[in-house]
Design a protein around this motif. Structure first.
Motif, PDB file in Angstrom:
ATOM      1  N   ARG A  77      29.800  56.964  78.290  1.00  0.00           N
ATOM      2  CA  ARG A  77      29.401  56.828  79.215  1.00  0.00           C
ATOM      3  C   ARG A  77      27.303  57.586  79.200  1.00  0.00           C
ATOM      4  NH1 ARG A  77      33.854  57.271  81.371  1.00  0.00           N
ATOM      5  NH2 ARG A  77      35.048  57.843  83.081  1.00  0.00           N
ATOM      6  N   LEU A  84      27.128  65.003  82.854  1.00  0.00           N
ATOM      7  CA  LEU A  84      27.283  62.760  82.723  1.00  0.00           C
ATOM      8  C   LEU A  84      28.632  62.270  82.388  1.00  0.00           C
ATOM      9  CD1 LEU A  84      24.022  62.250  80.658  1.00  0.00           C
ATOM     10  CD2 LEU A  84      24.508  61.703  83.416  1.00  0.00           C
ATOM     11  N   ARG A 123      31.233  63.021  83.209  1.00  0.00           N
ATOM     12  CA  ARG A 123      32.374  63.564  84.449  1.00  0.00           C
ATOM     13  C   ARG A 123      32.307  61.894  85.644  1.00  0.00           C
ATOM     14  NH1 ARG A 123      31.728  69.078  82.912  1.00  0.00           N
ATOM     15  NH2 ARG A 123      30.276  68.961  84.631  1.00  0.00           N
ATOM     16  N   ARG A 124      30.600  61.687  85.551  1.00  0.00           N
ATOM     17  CA  ARG A 124      30.289  60.644  86.439  1.00  0.00           C
ATOM     18  C   ARG A 124      30.756  59.634  86.289  1.00  0.00           C
ATOM     19  NH1 ARG A 124      28.466  65.351  87.426  1.00  0.00           N
ATOM     20  NH2 ARG A 124      25.753  65.317  87.107  1.00  0.00           N
ATOM     21  N   SER A 125      30.760  58.696  87.633  1.00  0.00           N
ATOM     22  CA  SER A 125      31.939  57.763  87.389  1.00  0.00           C
ATOM     23  C   SER A 125      30.060  56.499  86.912  1.00  0.00           C
ATOM     24  CB  SER A 125      31.838  56.526  88.391  1.00  0.00           C
ATOM     25  OG  SER A 125      32.276  55.725  89.148  1.00  0.00           O
ATOM     26  N   LEU A 143      27.178  55.218  87.521  1.00  0.00           N
ATOM     27  CA  LEU A 143      25.519  55.566  86.581  1.00  0.00           C
ATOM     28  C   LEU A 143      25.269  54.207  86.438  1.00  0.00           C
ATOM     29  CD1 LEU A 143      27.914  57.769  83.669  1.00  0.00           C
ATOM     30  CD2 LEU A 143      25.681  57.952  85.308  1.00  0.00           C
TER      31      LEU A 143
END
Length: 254
Positions: A52, A206, A208-210, A214
């Motif tokens: 990520r 960040l 934890r974001r898809s 992103l």
């Protein structure tokens, strides 16, 4: 991610990849080898949906003191026509483009000198955290070079504003972290001992974001940010860079 880098130190920590410019004896000067290895890292990120965030930093006292001017001279000495230097400049542009368009969020962790090509690398990262001891400079004109490394001039103008960039570029003045924050070159300024904590405050949410979210968000920001540009004049940067340095080299020899 390969591990046989010579000019970089790369550490993968799950969804976060830490990339450190690792030539402190040269002030982490950006050489052809550094560019090749950065391209390899950034290429690998495109193929790894699990990553990520990429954090770019520098070892030693400085983030990066600029391009490797010794290498510039060597390339011109062996190829006065400038083809090798154009190739190097083209590679710099590809690295900066790859930073801007990477599917991961790119974070610059800055300390000490952030000069010339080092400033360009930082500018193409999505987020920039700087220590209070950061010092910035655009030395190109003083060195007889055009501001044509990596396509960074339009990025700098867009981020910091034309009037102030004009002053700083023409005068070659040094400026510190506080001024860089005023110009949006830095998003946050902290004491150097708190720099890692500042970066972590960004990376925690960040990771934890898809990955798809992103990637799409970055594509949208790049598309909307470039919507005003009818043509990309930075395509001429490699030619301008090599021509100017070649002319200066010939003048010194003559």
């Amino acid at each position: 991610m390969r591990e046989d880098f010579k000019a970089l130190r790369v550490i993968a920590e799950g969804p976060v990849v830490k990339v450190e410019l690792n030539s402190p004896e040269t002030g982490n000067a950006v050489s052809g080898l550094v560019l090749d290895e950065l391209l390899a890292v950034l290429g690998a990120l495109h193929d790894d949906p699990g990553v990520r965030v990429m954090v770019l930093s520098g070892s030693g006292d400085d983030f990066c003191l600029g391009g490797d001017r010794r290498e510039f001279g060597e390339l011109l000495a062996t190829d006065p026509a400038g083809a090798d230097l154009r190739s190097l400049a083209g590679k710099a542009r590809r690295v900066c483009d790859a930073l801007a368009t990477a599917p991961t969020v790119t974070i610059a962790r800055l300390h000490g000198g952030v000069i010339g090509a080092g400033l360009a690398l930082a500018l193409f990262c999505d987020l920039r955290a700087g220590a209070e001891n950061c010092r910035f400079r655009m030395p190109e004109l003083a060195l007889g070079m055009p501001p044509a490394w990596g396509g960074s001039l339009p990025r700098l103008l867009h981020e910091a504003g034309a009037a102030k960039v004009r002053e700083l570029m023409l005068t070659g003045a040094n400026f510190g972290a506080e001024k860089a924050a005023e110009l949006s070159i830095l998003h946050t300024v902290v004491p150097e001992e708190e720099l890692d904590s500042a970066v972590t405050r960004w990376t925690k949410p960040l990771v934890r974001r898809s990955p798809m979210a992103l990637r799409t968000a970055k594509l949208m920001m790049n598309a909307y940010g470039n919507a005003h540009r009818l043509a990309d004049a930075t395509l001429f940067d490699a030619e301008l860079f090599s021509s100017a340095l070649g002319a200066a080299h010939q003048a010194r020899r003559g």
